[in-house]
Design a protein around this motif. Structure first.
Motif, mmCIF file in Angstrom:
data_model
loop_
_atom_site.group_PDB
_atom_site.id
_atom_site.type_symbol
_atom_site.label_atom_id
_atom_site.label_comp_id
_atom_site.label_asym_id
_atom_site.label_seq_id
_atom_site.Cartn_x
_atom_site.Cartn_y
_atom_site.Cartn_z
ATOM 1 N N ARG A 253 5.025 -2.905 -4.599
ATOM 2 C CA ARG A 253 3.657 -2.540 -4.213
ATOM 3 C C ARG A 253 3.453 -2.723 -2.718
ATOM 4 O O ARG A 253 2.830 -1.901 -2.049
ATOM 5 C CB ARG A 253 2.645 -3.384 -4.984
ATOM 6 N N GLN B 80 5.765 -2.564 -0.410
ATOM 7 C CA GLN B 80 6.510 -1.553 0.302
ATOM 8 C C GLN B 80 5.769 -0.219 0.289
ATOM 9 O O GLN B 80 5.725 0.505 1.282
ATOM 10 C CB GLN B 80 7.900 -1.376 -0.324
ATOM 11 N N GLN B 81 5.140 0.115 -0.837
ATOM 12 C CA GLN B 81 4.376 1.366 -0.923
ATOM 13 C C GLN B 81 3.134 1.285 -0.034
ATOM 14 O O GLN B 81 2.763 2.279 0.616
ATOM 15 C CB GLN B 81 3.966 1.640 -2.373
ATOM 16 N N ASP B 82 2.491 0.123 0.013
ATOM 17 C CA ASP B 82 1.322 -0.033 0.872
ATOM 18 C C ASP B 82 1.712 0.104 2.340
ATOM 19 O O ASP B 82 0.959 0.671 3.138
ATOM 20 C CB ASP B 82 0.646 -1.389 0.617
ATOM 21 N N LYS C 40 4.143 1.954 3.558
ATOM 22 C CA LYS C 40 4.428 3.353 3.813
ATOM 23 C C LYS C 40 3.162 4.186 3.823
ATOM 24 O O LYS C 40 3.150 5.308 4.289
ATOM 25 C CB LYS C 40 5.393 3.898 2.748
ATOM 26 N N GLY D 15 1.515 5.094 1.106
ATOM 27 C CA GLY D 15 1.384 5.874 -0.123
ATOM 28 C C GLY D 15 0.661 5.089 -1.191
ATOM 29 O O GLY D 15 0.576 3.874 -1.170
ATOM 30 N N PRO E 244 0.323 4.567 -5.379
ATOM 31 C CA PRO E 244 1.099 4.822 -6.597
ATOM 32 C C PRO E 244 0.412 5.780 -7.529
ATOM 33 O O PRO E 244 -0.724 6.005 -7.526
ATOM 34 C CB PRO E 244 1.244 3.438 -7.242
#
Length: 196
Positions: free
Chosen positions: A186, A188-190, A192, A194, A196
């Motif tokens: 989570r 790592q996605q934040d 970037k 993006g 989910p």
């Protein structure tokens, strides 16, 4: 030299006068309950959930005053292909206190801590046949059993508690790792940008 006449009477009266001036120590029993020692032996309390009907107490009793009846029940297998399990179920547990000599052997030999001393001592009956107390009455006395004394603060921790604490710590550490592993993707996605 012969004793003077009346000296015995004078000594007796002196003792009487001395005891008359002292405070009485007679306990008025029915009105005032006595203070019993912590490990006094009154009656035996039964903690029915711990009884496995192993019959050790009845076999070791020198007076044969413990009566136990049970039956076997079978339970279905827990997993397919397993075997049925059987266990003893307690039907009757009675102690005849007219025969009991309060030796405590039954309590000492019980491997599952199902029997305990209760300080209750007021259970007199008018008929001797009523001194055979069934498991319901023995269970009532279980709630009058005092708590065991506190452990010595310098004593070593029991092995069971230490093992349970290690297992709980291990489980807590495993859950913390799992939560951390779930939070890393989570984060790592934040980073970037993006969602989910």
């Amino acid at each position: 030299m012969p004793p003077t006449p009346g000296s015995g009477l004078a000594k007796g009266l002196a003792v009487t006068l001395r005891t008359m001036t002292k405070k009485t120590v007679t306990a008025q029993y029915p009105d005032t309950q006595p203070e019993l020692p912590p490990r006094s032996r009154g009656v035996i309390g039964l903690f029915e959930e711990n009884c496995t009907v192993c019959m050790l107490c009845a076999r070791e009793c020198p007076d044969w005053c413990i009566y136990i009846d049970s039956h076997k029940e079978t339970s279905p297998p827990a997993a397919p292909g397993g075997r049925e399990r059987s266990r003893n179920v307690l039907d009757r547990f009675a102690i005849d206190f007219s025969l009991c000599m309060y030796c405590g052997i039954c309590i000492e030999v019980c491997p599952f801590d199902a029997l305990f001393w209760s300080p209750e001592f007021e259970y007199a009956e008018t008929d001797i046949h009523e001194l055979t107390h069934e498991r319901d009455k023995l269970r009532e006395w279980m709630w009058t059993v005092p708590e065991p004394p506190a452990l010595d603060p310098g004593a070593e921790e029991p092995k069971e508690i230490a093992a349970a604490r290690r297992a709980a710590d291990k489980l807590a550490a495993q859950r913390a790792r799992e939560q951390q592993e779930q939070q890393e993707p989570r984060q790592q996605q934040d980073e970037k940008g993006g969602t989910p």
